[in-house]
Design a protein around this motif. Structure first.
Motif, short mmCIF file in Angstrom:
data_model
loop_
_atom_site.label_atom_id
_atom_site.label_comp_id
_atom_site.label_asym_id
_atom_site.label_seq_id
_atom_site.Cartn_x
_atom_site.Cartn_y
_atom_site.Cartn_z
N THR A 1 0.10 -6.85 -5.97
CA THR A 1 0.79 -9.11 -5.67
C THR A 1 -0.58 -8.88 -4.27
N ASP A 2 -0.01 -10.48 -4.56
CA ASP A 2 -1.15 -10.55 -3.20
C ASP A 2 -0.26 -10.39 -1.58
N ALA A 3 1.18 -10.47 -1.84
CA ALA A 3 1.55 -9.79 -0.56
C ALA A 3 2.09 -8.80 -0.13
N GLU A 4 1.84 -7.45 -1.24
CA GLU A 4 1.44 -6.24 -1.22
C GLU A 4 -0.25 -6.06 -1.05
N ARG A 5 -1.34 -6.90 -0.89
CA ARG A 5 -2.60 -6.64 -1.02
C ARG A 5 -2.22 -6.67 1.06
N ASP A 6 -2.34 -7.80 1.48
CA ASP A 6 -1.48 -7.97 2.14
C ASP A 6 -0.99 -7.05 3.05
N ALA A 7 -0.43 -6.44 3.07
CA ALA A 7 0.96 -4.93 3.55
C ALA A 7 -0.26 -4.65 3.83
N VAL A 8 -1.03 -3.45 2.98
CA VAL A 8 -2.00 -2.76 3.17
C VAL A 8 -3.08 -3.11 4.23
N LEU A 9 -3.54 -4.04 3.30
CA LEU A 9 -4.77 -4.61 4.97
C LEU A 9 -4.67 -4.65 6.38
N ALA A 10 -2.68 -5.40 5.67
CA ALA A 10 -2.51 -5.03 7.84
C ALA A 10 -2.58 -4.06 8.39
N GLU A 11 -1.73 -3.09 7.28
CA GLU A 11 -1.20 -1.19 7.45
C GLU A 11 -2.75 -0.41 8.17
N VAL A 12 -4.12 -1.33 7.58
CA VAL A 12 -5.20 -0.96 7.65
C VAL A 12 -5.16 -0.55 9.33
N GLU A 13 -5.65 -1.62 9.58
CA GLU A 13 -5.09 -1.87 11.55
C GLU A 13 -4.57 -1.48 12.27
N THR A 14 -3.05 -0.81 11.75
CA THR A 14 -2.42 -0.52 12.31
C THR A 14 -2.51 0.78 12.20
N ALA A 15 -2.96 1.82 11.25
CA ALA A 15 -3.50 2.76 11.21
C ALA A 15 -4.45 2.99 11.99
N ALA A 16 -5.85 1.85 12.03
CA ALA A 16 -6.74 1.99 13.16
C ALA A 16 -6.24 1.92 15.05
N ALA A 17 -5.40 1.23 15.13
CA ALA A 17 -5.01 1.40 16.39
C ALA A 17 -4.56 2.53 16.83
N LEU A 18 -3.72 3.01 16.05
CA LEU A 18 -2.54 4.09 16.17
C LEU A 18 -3.96 5.57 16.14
N ASP A 19 -4.70 5.48 15.63
CA ASP A 19 -6.51 6.43 15.56
C ASP A 19 -6.67 6.47 17.15
N ARG A 20 -7.22 5.15 16.91
CA ARG A 20 -7.52 4.95 19.05
C ARG A 20 -6.69 5.54 19.87
#
Length: 220
Positions: free
Chosen positions: A186-205
């Motif tokens: 759903t649109d909400a689930e896609r938004d959540a995936v996009l947000a989690e990608v940013e979280t993953a990036a911050a964790l990697d950094r």
């Protein structure tokens, strides 16, 4: 003229590269540190030691998600990195590497997030899977060349960068992105995936900054 529709995979790509915490994966991020001349062999081994914990958690999550109808298309042994990381660490550190490569606080936070999100949510799993593996697949050859030039590594020590089960990386990535676009979120689930990608990036950094000289994360 109709409006251009932006695919979900393109949105993910843009989100992954919208800041200095680009979700470009371990290979590309580590390569940036080598480009800057700030990484020695011990730092590289430390990086692999931290990623041993990260990939152990991510690949446990993959086992749990292997039968999920949304996450399953992304689960493949072709991308599995932990055996290669283990072999590299045995070469670089020795057979007791697991006792010597202790997780930093940043790595512990990353693993905790993977256990909480990637192992329980198909969208969270895909976000972290995409962040790690597609970056590793695209950045691996660059990192392998840098390690060979700087440290004289050939195969031993750089197995992490070699995806020998992926015959055509470009075609593999194209198929992966098609699966992202076809996933029935759903649109909400896609938004959540996009947000989690940013979280993953911050964790990697944070992991990169927690070791050695503080390797900088890559930009897209």
């Amino acid at each position: 003229m109709g409006a251009t529709v932006t695919t979900f995979s393109e949105l993910l790509r843009r989100r992954a590269g919208r800041s200095d915490a680009a979700a470009s994966g371990a290979a590309a991020s580590g390569a940036q540190g080598l480009f800057a001349g700030e990484c020695d062999v011990a730092d590289y081994a430390d990086l692999l030691g931290q990623y041993a914990h990260v990939y152990a958690a991510l690949e446990r999550a993959a086992e749990r998600m292997a039968d999920h109808p949304v996450a399953a298309p992304f689960v493949t042994n072709q991308l599995t990195r932990l055996p290669a990381i283990t072999a590299d660490l045995e070469y670089l550190v020795g057979p007791d590497w697991s006792e010597l490569c202790c997780p930093t606080a940043a790595t512990t936070a990353y693993v905790r997030r993977l256990n909480e999100v990637a192992a329980t949510s198909p969208g969270g799993f895909v976000a972290h899977h995409y962040t790690r593996y597609l970056g590793d697949l695209s950045g691996g050859p660059t990192l392998a060349a840098l390690l060979e030039e700087r440290f004289g590594f050939d195969t031993n020590g750089v197995l992490f960068t070699i995806f020998d089960q992926v015959a055509d990386p470009a075609a593999f990535q194209e198929t992966y992105r098609a699966e992202l676009d076809a996933a029935p979120w759903t649109d909400a689930e896609r938004d959540a995936v996009l947000a989690e990608v940013e979280t993953a990036a911050a964790l990697d950094r944070a992991v990169l900054r927690s070791i050695g000289h503080g390797l900088p994360a890559a930009t897209a």
